[in-house]
Write a protein that holds these residues in place. Sequence first.
Motif, PDB file in Angstrom:
ATOM      1  N   ALA B 148       0.835  -1.204   0.000  1.00  0.00           N
ATOM      2  CA  ALA B 148       0.000   0.000   0.000  1.00  0.00           C
ATOM      3  C   ALA B 148       0.870   1.254   0.000  1.00  0.00           C
ATOM      4  CB  ALA B 148      -0.889  -0.001   1.233  1.00  0.00           C
ATOM      5  N   PHE B 149       0.317   2.328  -0.520  1.00  0.00           N
ATOM      6  CA  PHE B 149       0.997   3.625  -0.443  1.00  0.00           C
ATOM      7  C   PHE B 149       0.815   4.197   0.954  1.00  0.00           C
ATOM      8  CE2 PHE B 149       0.228   3.456  -5.024  1.00  0.00           C
ATOM      9  CZ  PHE B 149       1.452   3.885  -5.508  1.00  0.00           C
ATOM     10  N   HIS B 150       1.774   4.999   1.365  1.00  0.00           N
ATOM     11  CA  HIS B 150       1.598   5.775   2.595  1.00  0.00           C
ATOM     12  C   HIS B 150       0.392   6.690   2.384  1.00  0.00           C
ATOM     13  CE1 HIS B 150       2.375   8.541   5.868  1.00  0.00           C
ATOM     14  NE2 HIS B 150       3.251   7.688   6.350  1.00  0.00           N
ATOM     15  N   PHE B 151      -0.448   6.813   3.422  1.00  0.00           N
ATOM     16  CA  PHE B 151      -1.669   7.605   3.264  1.00  0.00           C
ATOM     17  C   PHE B 151      -1.374   9.052   2.824  1.00  0.00           C
ATOM     18  CE2 PHE B 151      -4.323   4.787   6.299  1.00  0.00           C
ATOM     19  CZ  PHE B 151      -4.683   3.979   5.238  1.00  0.00           C
ATOM     20  N   SER B 152      -0.316   9.632   3.388  1.00  0.00           N
ATOM     21  CA  SER B 152      -0.012  11.022   3.021  1.00  0.00           C
ATOM     22  C   SER B 152       0.364  11.132   1.548  1.00  0.00           C
ATOM     23  CB  SER B 152       1.122  11.590   3.892  1.00  0.00           C
ATOM     24  OG  SER B 152       0.625  11.881   5.162  1.00  0.00           O
ATOM     25  N   PRO B 167       6.452  17.781   2.008  1.00  0.00           N
ATOM     26  CA  PRO B 167       6.764  17.150   3.300  1.00  0.00           C
ATOM     27  C   PRO B 167       5.690  17.477   4.341  1.00  0.00           C
ATOM     28  CG  PRO B 167       8.033  19.156   3.043  1.00  0.00           C
ATOM     29  CD  PRO B 167       7.228  19.003   1.777  1.00  0.00           C
ATOM     30  N   MET B 168       5.793  16.901   5.510  1.00  0.00           N
ATOM     31  CA  MET B 168       4.894  17.251   6.606  1.00  0.00           C
ATOM     32  C   MET B 168       5.307  18.627   7.121  1.00  0.00           C
ATOM     33  SD  MET B 168       2.425  16.214   8.680  1.00  0.00           S
ATOM     34  CE  MET B 168       2.308  14.436   8.731  1.00  0.00           C
ATOM     35  N   SER B 169       4.404  19.554   6.969  1.00  0.00           N
ATOM     36  CA  SER B 169       4.712  20.910   7.418  1.00  0.00           C
ATOM     37  C   SER B 169       3.558  21.374   8.295  1.00  0.00           C
ATOM     38  CB  SER B 169       4.864  21.798   6.177  1.00  0.00           C
ATOM     39  OG  SER B 169       4.895  23.132   6.553  1.00  0.00           O
ATOM     40  N   LEU B 170       3.863  21.718   9.535  1.00  0.00           N
ATOM     41  CA  LEU B 170       2.809  22.114  10.473  1.00  0.00           C
ATOM     42  C   LEU B 170       3.094  23.493  11.046  1.00  0.00           C
ATOM     43  CD1 LEU B 170       2.479  18.741  12.454  1.00  0.00           C
ATOM     44  CD2 LEU B 170       0.923  19.583  10.687  1.00  0.00           C
ATOM     45  N   HIS B 288       3.567  12.129  14.190  1.00  0.00           N
ATOM     46  CA  HIS B 288       3.289  13.005  13.044  1.00  0.00           C
ATOM     47  C   HIS B 288       3.674  14.449  13.342  1.00  0.00           C
ATOM     48  CE1 HIS B 288       1.746   9.651  11.000  1.00  0.00           C
ATOM     49  NE2 HIS B 288       0.580   9.601  11.599  1.00  0.00           N
ATOM     50  N   LEU B 289       3.516  14.865  14.598  1.00  0.00           N
ATOM     51  CA  LEU B 289       3.977  16.219  14.968  1.00  0.00           C
ATOM     52  C   LEU B 289       5.484  16.307  14.740  1.00  0.00           C
ATOM     53  CD1 LEU B 289       2.216  17.133  18.368  1.00  0.00           C
ATOM     54  CD2 LEU B 289       1.681  18.008  16.102  1.00  0.00           C
ATOM     55  N   ALA B 290       6.188  15.291  15.231  1.00  0.00           N
ATOM     56  CA  ALA B 290       7.658  15.308  15.127  1.00  0.00           C
ATOM     57  C   ALA B 290       8.119  15.251  13.677  1.00  0.00           C
ATOM     58  CB  ALA B 290       8.243  14.146  15.914  1.00  0.00           C
ATOM     59  N   SER B 291       7.282  14.700  12.798  1.00  0.00           N
ATOM     60  CA  SER B 291       7.655  14.628  11.379  1.00  0.00           C
ATOM     61  C   SER B 291       7.830  16.018  10.776  1.00  0.00           C
ATOM     62  CB  SER B 291       6.584  13.878  10.581  1.00  0.00           C
ATOM     63  OG  SER B 291       6.475  12.572  11.045  1.00  0.00           O
ATOM     64  N   ALA B 292       7.250  17.005  11.442  1.00  0.00           N
ATOM     65  CA  ALA B 292       7.385  18.380  10.945  1.00  0.00           C
ATOM     66  C   ALA B 292       8.503  19.123  11.661  1.00  0.00           C
ATOM     67  CB  ALA B 292       6.056  19.114  11.139  1.00  0.00           C
ATOM     68  N   THR B 293       9.340  18.402  12.413  1.00  0.00           N
ATOM     69  CA  THR B 293      10.467  19.036  13.113  1.00  0.00           C
ATOM     70  C   THR B 293      11.769  18.371  12.654  1.00  0.00           C
ATOM     71  OG1 THR B 293      10.611  17.484  14.961  1.00  0.00           O
ATOM     72  CG2 THR B 293       8.952  19.231  15.147  1.00  0.00           C
ATOM     73  N   ASN B 294      12.872  18.811  13.258  1.00  0.00           N
ATOM     74  CA  ASN B 294      14.150  18.176  12.924  1.00  0.00           C
ATOM     75  C   ASN B 294      14.507  17.049  13.879  1.00  0.00           C
ATOM     76  OD1 ASN B 294      14.714  19.771  10.686  1.00  0.00           O
ATOM     77  ND2 ASN B 294      15.422  21.453  12.004  1.00  0.00           N
ATOM     78  N   ALA B 295      13.614  16.773  14.824  1.00  0.00           N
ATOM     79  CA  ALA B 295      13.896  15.677  15.764  1.00  0.00           C
ATOM     80  C   ALA B 295      13.911  14.360  15.002  1.00  0.00           C
ATOM     81  CB  ALA B 295      12.830  15.643  16.851  1.00  0.00           C
ATOM     82  N   LYS B 296      14.922  13.559  15.268  1.00  0.00           N
ATOM     83  CA  LYS B 296      15.005  12.251  14.597  1.00  0.00           C
ATOM     84  C   LYS B 296      14.028  11.298  15.286  1.00  0.00           C
ATOM     85  CE  LYS B 296      17.965   9.234  12.312  1.00  0.00           C
ATOM     86  NZ  LYS B 296      18.543   9.478  11.014  1.00  0.00           N
ATOM     87  N   LEU B 307       2.938   0.360   9.478  1.00  0.00           N
ATOM     88  CA  LEU B 307       4.086   1.237   9.222  1.00  0.00           C
ATOM     89  C   LEU B 307       4.140   1.770   7.799  1.00  0.00           C
ATOM     90  CD1 LEU B 307       7.168   0.378   7.890  1.00  0.00           C
ATOM     91  CD2 LEU B 307       6.774  -1.489   9.463  1.00  0.00           C
ATOM     92  N   HIS B 308       3.764   0.949   6.822  1.00  0.00           N
ATOM     93  CA  HIS B 308       3.856   1.410   5.437  1.00  0.00           C
ATOM     94  C   HIS B 308       2.749   2.396   5.072  1.00  0.00           C
ATOM     95  CE1 HIS B 308       7.131  -1.267   4.272  1.00  0.00           C
ATOM     96  NE2 HIS B 308       6.575  -2.138   5.100  1.00  0.00           N
ATOM     97  N   ARG B 309       1.664   2.381   5.829  1.00  0.00           N
ATOM     98  CA  ARG B 309       0.565   3.292   5.521  1.00  0.00           C
ATOM     99  C   ARG B 309       0.630   4.569   6.336  1.00  0.00           C
ATOM    100  NH1 ARG B 309      -2.187  -1.919   4.964  1.00  0.00           N
ATOM    101  NH2 ARG B 309      -3.492  -1.948   3.104  1.00  0.00           N
ATOM    102  N   THR B 310       1.096   4.436   7.593  1.00  0.00           N
ATOM    103  CA  THR B 310       1.035   5.616   8.476  1.00  0.00           C
ATOM    104  C   THR B 310       2.346   5.873   9.217  1.00  0.00           C
ATOM    105  OG1 THR B 310       0.203   4.318  10.332  1.00  0.00           O
ATOM    106  CG2 THR B 310      -1.454   5.277   8.889  1.00  0.00           C
ATOM    107  N   GLY B 311       3.451   5.308   8.734  1.00  0.00           N
ATOM    108  CA  GLY B 311       4.734   5.507   9.404  1.00  0.00           C
ATOM    109  C   GLY B 311       5.163   6.976   9.405  1.00  0.00           C
ATOM    110  N   ALA B 312       6.163   7.271  10.218  1.00  0.00           N
ATOM    111  CA  ALA B 312       6.658   8.657  10.341  1.00  0.00           C
ATOM    112  C   ALA B 312       6.950   9.228   8.952  1.00  0.00           C
ATOM    113  CB  ALA B 312       7.903   8.687  11.202  1.00  0.00           C
ATOM    114  N   TYR B 313       6.396  10.396   8.671  1.00  0.00           N
ATOM    115  CA  TYR B 313       6.536  10.999   7.338  1.00  0.00           C
ATOM    116  C   TYR B 313       7.716  11.969   7.358  1.00  0.00           C
ATOM    117  CZ  TYR B 313       4.471  12.190   2.780  1.00  0.00           C
ATOM    118  OH  TYR B 313       4.219  12.349   1.432  1.00  0.00           O
ATOM    119  N   GLN B 314       8.859  11.430   7.678  1.00  0.00           N
ATOM    120  CA  GLN B 314      10.057  12.265   7.781  1.00  0.00           C
ATOM    121  C   GLN B 314      11.247  11.451   7.287  1.00  0.00           C
ATOM    122  OE1 GLN B 314      12.280  12.235  11.357  1.00  0.00           O
ATOM    123  NE2 GLN B 314      12.034  14.432  11.690  1.00  0.00           N
ATOM    124  N   ASP B 315      11.995  12.038   6.379  1.00  0.00           N
ATOM    125  CA  ASP B 315      13.141  11.324   5.816  1.00  0.00           C
ATOM    126  C   ASP B 315      14.143  10.993   6.928  1.00  0.00           C
ATOM    127  OD1 ASP B 315      14.297  10.504   3.190  1.00  0.00           O
ATOM    128  OD2 ASP B 315      15.995  11.626   3.995  1.00  0.00           O
TER     129      ASP B 315
END
Lengths: 217, 565
Positions: B148-152, B167-170, B288-296, B307-315
């Motif tokens: 499946a694709f990631h939902f985002s 990217p995830m931008s909040l 998901h909040l953290a995906s919009a920050t630089n926190a690893k 995980l493949h559908r809703t995993g952390a959206y941060q490289d």
Amino acid sequence: MLTQDVSRSGIPILIRDGRLLSSAVDPRREAVNWVQSHQALVRGAQAVCVLGLGSGYHLEALQAHLDGSAEILILEADREVPSAYSLALSNSASGSFLSRCVVFANEDELLSDGQVAKMICGPFVVLPFFPALQGHVELYRSVHEILLARTPTALRRILSARGEEHLFLNCLQQLSNVARTAPLSIHDILRNSDVRSSVDPGYRTQLLWKILGELIK
Amino acid sequence: MKILVVSLLRLGDVLLTAPAISQLHRLHPDAEIQILVNRESAKAVPHLPHLSKAHIFERDLLQQGLGEAERSLLESYDRLNQLVFELNQENFDWVINLTQTHLSGYLLSLVESPKQTGLSLDLMQNANFNSPWFQFLNQSLDLEDDEAFHFSDLFQFSVGANETLEPMSLLRTEAGRKEAHSILHSMSGTNSETLQNFFAIQPLTSDVKKNWGLDRFSSLIKSFYHSHAEIPIVILHAPFETVALQPLREWLEKEAIPVHWASCSFSAALSILDHAKYLLTGDTSVKHLASATNAKIIELSLGSSSLHRTGAYQDGSIIIQTQEACAPCEHSSSCFQKSHLCGERVSVDAVSAVIDQVVAQNHLGLRTVAVEFQEEIQVWTVNTKSVGFWAAIPQHSDPAFQSAVSWLDLLGRRFFLQSKVRGKEVFNELGNESLRFGRLLRKAYPNLEEQAWKTTIENFERQAMLVDMRVIGLESGLNHLRSKLENESAYSQFKQTLLVFRDKIRPHVLLRGHTRLLDLMIENSRAPGFAKFRHLQDGIQEMAQRNSIELQVLRTLSQHMEITK
């Protein structure tokens, strides 16, 4: 006969034929307790319909609690109460409550009132203040039942007053086989609605009920 | 243009819509974008970018109105009717339903707009997805997680994204910033500074199935403290979780392990994470909040976490997934096991070892650890930049190239679905995307020798050729069938052909997606004549096109192996 007295806490109260329309001890505390017991019911309400004007302290407490978040409409079956209330409680709030008080002698008169007609066309909650219903208990019970629309008769009555019978035609026809006073729930509406054509005036109504049906699955 | 985005799911799911909203804004910079969310998810709204207005679906109030006898039977009906009226007053040009539920489907058919995307349902429950992407989403609920694709991503594609994904931008709120500053300032122990570069840990989640357990977090914190005493530890939690965290607090005090406690609002959590260096969590919303920050992000994927559908959206995020066979489980049902097996399977040693490698920025070490603990966990790193969709790269061993196969399948599917929306012009991007895909493969399998690469690609190509050759025969069989729509024996014969073909390709890992398509075609063979034919025709056409795309990708890869290095 409607008379006036003073409660033990020192504020005026009304008495109808020897029956107190509010607490004789501390009507304000009674009013606050009444509001607290209905907190969940009025949460998020846009309009609140109070049965019984009584001595009016419950309305003051309710108004303070709602803080302008919902309209209040008062239904009073005793024609003498508003004027007695006005005389007994000549405070600033009394006037505003009186302008929102609908006096009625029977269900038909009530449902044809402009303020009531407007209120029942949107979401509202009904709060009976039991001490203030003395002398007209049966009429208030009947009005309460109609406003809740939880029997086939009441539902038909309220839809008729809203001019929306045609939207529920299919459902009302099915419900004619059900006892007139049988309690109704959303399940009865869903079970008895069978609109299939999108040109049917009840199509949109049934879609709304379908959405609500999803919420109770 | 006025657009309404409908997202009637939980808080975390609403946050997942943020990239799609950014995408909408990028594609339609002058559009006015509004959103419809549940009351319980409304706290996400101030953080979503580019919104001009939010409408609230009062789910709780509606439910109360229906269930309580002292309320009017029409109260909820009127409340809902009012909401629909308000929505229609807006005169939306486009309504996008990012919620695949019956409720939102019915609602969509009540909201008037010339353009709709996503599920709408009429009274007969006839579904209209108004988008190939949502049609696929509906089918993909039965697919394996990695198919499946990631939902985002899917949401972004469904609103018209090409290869450029947002990217995830909040957004941060002023109140959240102030609260975070106050909390971090009090932690720093100095007058002028706020605590920085700390290790944030969110031990509790809103779903008990996703909890790892406070006892394991206790041991993990102790281990982390002894290995990395220089990195401050911040325990992040909501105020209502204070009591539940008391045992952890007492244990850490007894062990004299210094940690900071950040009891904060949702908005403050985002601003606190802006100052964090790492986050360990199993909680969807905080992740998901953290995906919009630089926190690893180090994500613990337990319970129903997909995980493949809703995993952390941060490289670069790390996902630790339990190896317990029952995970991921159904979101709505409670755990049926005697104990929380998926959490128990993940040892403190394994998570500690992963964290140590993350802190040391030792990529090779991470792979070693992932292989060492692969009986209990799978370790994935998130890649959002190499190829035009979210990909999780396995750090544990993947001898069957399972991930490569999934990505190729997703790539083929992406181009196939995009071509339905954007037309054939999308194929102009295929060459470039193939090379990006090659780079992703190099990253995912860095130790593969040149010859092994060549052999693998050739092997894939051979498998794809099996489909390519057979598709012509199937198309001609279909033409023959066209003149015999009501002939059951002709259908049976064709079905038999499909069954034989499915059995032939089933052992080939690359052809998993095609096997599924054949499953669907065969299952649907009980439908009435014309519908059945149409279904077969669509299925074979999809198989042919996706396979042709995959073949092109593989051929580009084999011709340009050097470039992908």
